[in-house]
Design a protein around this motif. Structure first.
Motif, PDB file in Angstrom:
ATOM      1  N   LYS A 257       0.847  -1.274   0.057  1.00  0.00           N
ATOM      2  CA  LYS A 257      -0.210  -0.150  -0.104  1.00  0.00           C
ATOM      3  C   LYS A 257       0.421   1.026  -0.429  1.00  0.00           C
ATOM      4  CE  LYS A 257      -4.513  -1.764   2.103  1.00  0.00           C
ATOM      5  NZ  LYS A 257      -5.221  -1.370   3.326  1.00  0.00           N
ATOM      6  N   MET A 259       0.897   4.580   2.311  1.00  0.00           N
ATOM      7  CA  MET A 259       0.035   5.463   3.046  1.00  0.00           C
ATOM      8  C   MET A 259       0.284   6.813   2.789  1.00  0.00           C
ATOM      9  SD  MET A 259       0.000   3.529   4.912  1.00  0.00           S
ATOM     10  CE  MET A 259       0.546   1.328   5.172  1.00  0.00           C
ATOM     11  N   PHE A 261      -3.079   7.136   0.938  1.00  0.00           N
ATOM     12  CA  PHE A 261      -3.897   7.307  -0.076  1.00  0.00           C
ATOM     13  C   PHE A 261      -5.189   6.379  -0.008  1.00  0.00           C
ATOM     14  CE2 PHE A 261      -0.071   9.296  -2.366  1.00  0.00           C
ATOM     15  CZ  PHE A 261      -1.090   9.836  -3.291  1.00  0.00           C
TER      16      PHE A 261
HETATM   17  N1  COA Z   1      -2.284   1.996  -1.623  1.00  0.00           N
HETATM   18  C1  COA Z   1      -2.473   1.005  -2.550  1.00  0.00           C
HETATM   19  N2  COA Z   1      -3.932   0.294  -2.459  1.00  0.00           N
HETATM   20  C2  COA Z   1      -4.936   0.863  -2.048  1.00  0.00           C
HETATM   21  C3  COA Z   1      -4.392   1.894  -1.398  1.00  0.00           C
HETATM   22  C4  COA Z   1      -3.123   2.519  -0.905  1.00  0.00           C
HETATM   23  N3  COA Z   1      -3.543   3.648  -0.311  1.00  0.00           N
HETATM   24  N4  COA Z   1      -5.618   2.068  -0.311  1.00  0.00           N
HETATM   25  C5  COA Z   1      -7.080   0.748  -0.695  1.00  0.00           C
HETATM   26  N5  COA Z   1      -6.138   0.342  -1.656  1.00  0.00           N
HETATM   27  C6  COA Z   1      -6.662  -1.374  -2.960  1.00  0.00           C
HETATM   28  C7  COA Z   1      -6.559  -1.688  -1.789  1.00  0.00           C
HETATM   29  O1  COA Z   1      -4.641  -2.697  -1.947  1.00  0.00           O
HETATM   30  C8  COA Z   1      -8.059  -2.885  -2.119  1.00  0.00           C
HETATM   31  O2  COA Z   1      -7.163  -3.692  -3.157  1.00  0.00           O
HETATM   32  P1  COA Z   1      -7.881  -5.007  -3.529  1.00  0.00           P
HETATM   33  O3  COA Z   1      -9.026  -5.084  -3.460  1.00  0.00           O
HETATM   34  O4  COA Z   1      -6.829  -5.561  -5.060  1.00  0.00           O
HETATM   35  O5  COA Z   1      -7.204  -5.931  -2.096  1.00  0.00           O
HETATM   36  C9  COA Z   1      -8.672  -1.810  -2.095  1.00  0.00           C
HETATM   37  O6  COA Z   1      -7.658  -0.208  -2.466  1.00  0.00           O
HETATM   38  C10 COA Z   1      -9.564  -1.784  -0.686  1.00  0.00           C
HETATM   39  O7  COA Z   1      -8.724  -1.017  -0.105  1.00  0.00           O
HETATM   40  P2  COA Z   1      -9.193  -1.731   1.337  1.00  0.00           P
HETATM   41  O8  COA Z   1      -7.955  -1.858   2.267  1.00  0.00           O
HETATM   42  O9  COA Z   1      -9.677  -3.399   1.606  1.00  0.00           O
HETATM   43  O10 COA Z   1      -9.869  -0.716   1.750  1.00  0.00           O
HETATM   44  P3  COA Z   1     -10.973  -0.170   2.957  1.00  0.00           P
HETATM   45  O11 COA Z   1     -12.063   0.770   3.011  1.00  0.00           O
HETATM   46  O12 COA Z   1     -10.655  -1.617   4.363  1.00  0.00           O
HETATM   47  O13 COA Z   1      -9.264   0.717   3.866  1.00  0.00           O
HETATM   48  C11 COA Z   1      -7.439   2.215   4.026  1.00  0.00           C
HETATM   49  C12 COA Z   1      -9.284   2.404   3.275  1.00  0.00           C
HETATM   50  C13 COA Z   1      -7.460   4.189   4.041  1.00  0.00           C
HETATM   51  C14 COA Z   1      -7.458   1.931   4.960  1.00  0.00           C
HETATM   52  C15 COA Z   1      -6.579   2.312   2.902  1.00  0.00           C
HETATM   53  O14 COA Z   1      -7.230   3.037   1.752  1.00  0.00           O
HETATM   54  C16 COA Z   1      -5.371   1.974   3.335  1.00  0.00           C
HETATM   55  O15 COA Z   1      -5.149   1.738   4.407  1.00  0.00           O
HETATM   56  N6  COA Z   1      -4.919   3.655   3.070  1.00  0.00           N
HETATM   57  C17 COA Z   1      -3.259   4.002   3.129  1.00  0.00           C
HETATM   58  C18 COA Z   1      -3.885   3.993   4.477  1.00  0.00           C
HETATM   59  C19 COA Z   1      -4.059   5.801   5.110  1.00  0.00           C
HETATM   60  O16 COA Z   1      -2.775   6.657   3.960  1.00  0.00           O
HETATM   61  N7  COA Z   1      -4.473   5.976   5.958  1.00  0.00           N
HETATM   62  C20 COA Z   1      -5.182   7.106   5.929  1.00  0.00           C
HETATM   63  C21 COA Z   1      -7.165   6.628   6.094  1.00  0.00           C
HETATM   64  S1  COA Z   1      -7.361   9.354   6.561  1.00  0.00           S
END
Ligand code: COA
Length: 378
Positions: A257, A259, A261
């Motif tokens: 991932k 971070m 995004f």
């Molecule tokens: N980079 C790469 N891929 C990402 C991503 C990222 N930052 N965020 C989501 N994705 C992808 C996931 O790998 C997943 O892909 P897949 O379906 O092929 O497995 C899909 O998008 C869905 O992501 P998921 O983590 O299951 O969604 P979620 O709703 O549970 O997660 C976050 C939301 C914010 C946790 C997630 O986008 C994330 O981990 N972001 C990075 C951490 C971050 O910036 N956090 C601050 C949030 S304000």
């Protein structure tokens, strides 16, 4: 029946589950911008200050001129810390993560200024809005230099005070305002993980400081508040946008991932991102590391072109904070200094609900087994 009626809904990570009501903010609702108590984030970031926003969240309305003046003075008067808290902070090593320092500082303050029988929680909220910056920067300097800094400053805002204490110099107007806007943007965001954690603690009828300590613990992780530090660790590896693009493609290959995004609730964009991005661009001009801005822009472009994933508030906050002279490990603690206003509003609201938050789980463990006395176990 002796059991709760079986009307169970299961959602991994509670995604899409409406876990309660709130009158504090809207996030990702059809046709509505992110707003705090009805005011759009765009208007607040352009026209207000963090103190107005903290007042709005904690007291429920925007202050008028005299209320704001009184509130600012009150916060300035709450900056100093009890001697016992300073002594506690002095015990913490320079290698500690500042989030752990804040969590500890809040716990210590909760022992010294105990919330008695649920008095006016807003007094404690103001206390933390006033002194979290003091805790952080007092420890930061003491742990590195052994110097007990003065907590007296000419700066009248939370943003200016933090920057002044950190560098020992009067901040520029641009840096002060960028920090102020960032605190506005981070102040509140509905039922995010840390706010929900604070509400869970509150729902047990626990005290204010325990709820805030829980919120800090939840915010620390890189999937939540810790993402701004991780975003900085990524962008600072590069001096050119091409380098950044190459590494980003390698990250995709490794299926890691990026971070800063993506978002659980927003689908196409985070309305806060463009606001802090504009500040990052503005401040990059006068910086030695101006290249961090084009590096960030290229990462944004490639993430969108390849993955249709957009930057959240944390991504451009990283470069903006860097340009303000803030060390990376202080990025998430800054989030705490701001979000404490939102957490406090939610703690007040949750107390009005008065219902224990206690979901259920689906059991995936072994079937019932007979108990073996210890001497018979293999
Ligand atoms: N980079 C790469 N891929 C990402 C991503 C990222 N930052 N965020 C989501 N994705 C992808 C996931 O790998 C997943 O892909 P897949 O379906 O092929 O497995 C899909 O998008 C869905 O992501 P998921 O983590 O299951 O969604 P979620 O709703 O549970 O997660 C976050 C939301 C914010 C946790 C997630 O986008 C994330 O981990 N972001 C990075 C951490 C971050 O910036 N956090 C601050 C949030 S304000």
């Amino acid at each position: 029946m002796g059991q709760v009626e079986n009307r169970m809904i299961k959602a991994a990570g509670l995604a899409g589950v409406v876990a309660g009501d709130t009158a504090i903010s809207t996030v990702g609702k059809e046709g509505l911008d992110l707003n705090y108590r009805g005011y759009s984030i765009g208007d607040l970031a352009e026209h207000s200050t963090f103190e107005e926003v903290a007042y709005l969240l904690i007291y429920g309305k925007l202050p008028n001129l005299s209320e704001l003046d009184i509130y600012r003075r009150k916060l300035v008067g709450l900056r100093d810390m009890p001697r016992e808290l300073k002594v506690s902070l002095e015990q913490l090593p320079s290698g500690a993560h500042p989030m752990d320092v804040l969590r500890t500082g809040v716990s210590v303050l909760g022992c010294l200024e105990v919330e008695m029988e649920f008095g006016d929680v807003r007094e404690h909220a103001d206390r933390l809005v006033g002194c979290l910056g003091s805790m952080l920067v007092y420890w930061y300097h003491f742990s590195r230099t052994g110097k007990r800094i003065s907590l007296v400053s000419e700066e009248t805002t939370v943003a200016g005070y933090f920057l002044d204490l950190l560098s020992g110099e009067t901040p520029t107007d641009k840096h002060r305002r960028c920090m102020d806007v960032s605190l506005i943007l981070y102040a509140e965001h509905e039922f995010n993980a840390s706010t929900f954690a604070a509400r869970v603690v509150t729902s047990t009828m626990s005290d204010y400081y325990s709820a805030i300590a829980g919120g800090i613990g939840a915010l620390r992780g890189p999937l939540h508040g810790g993402a701004n530090e991780k975003a900085m660790e990524l962008i600072e590896q590069f001096t050119t946008a091409d380098e950044a693009e190459r590494e980003l493609r390698a990250i995709f290959e490794r299926k890691e991932k990026v971070m800063g995004f993506g978002h659980r609730v927003y689908r196409d964009s985070d309305p806060r991102s463009d606001i802090i991005k504009a500040w990052s661009r503005e401040l990059s001009g006068g910086s030695e590391k101006a290249y961090l801005y084009p590096v960030s822009e290229r990462i944004e472009k490639v993430m969108w072109d390849e993955k249709r994933i957009f930057p959240n508030l944390d991504f451009y906050s990283a470069s903006a904070y860097h340009y303000c002279g803030v060390p990376t490990e202080m990025f998430t603690p800054l989030f705490v200094m701001s979000r404490v206003a939102g957490w406090s509003a939610h703690i007040i609201e949750e107390r009005g609900v008065g219902k224990l938050i206690r979901p259920s789980a689906e059991y995936t463990g072994p079937q019932p087994k007979s108990y073996q006395p210890i001497e018979k176990r293999s």
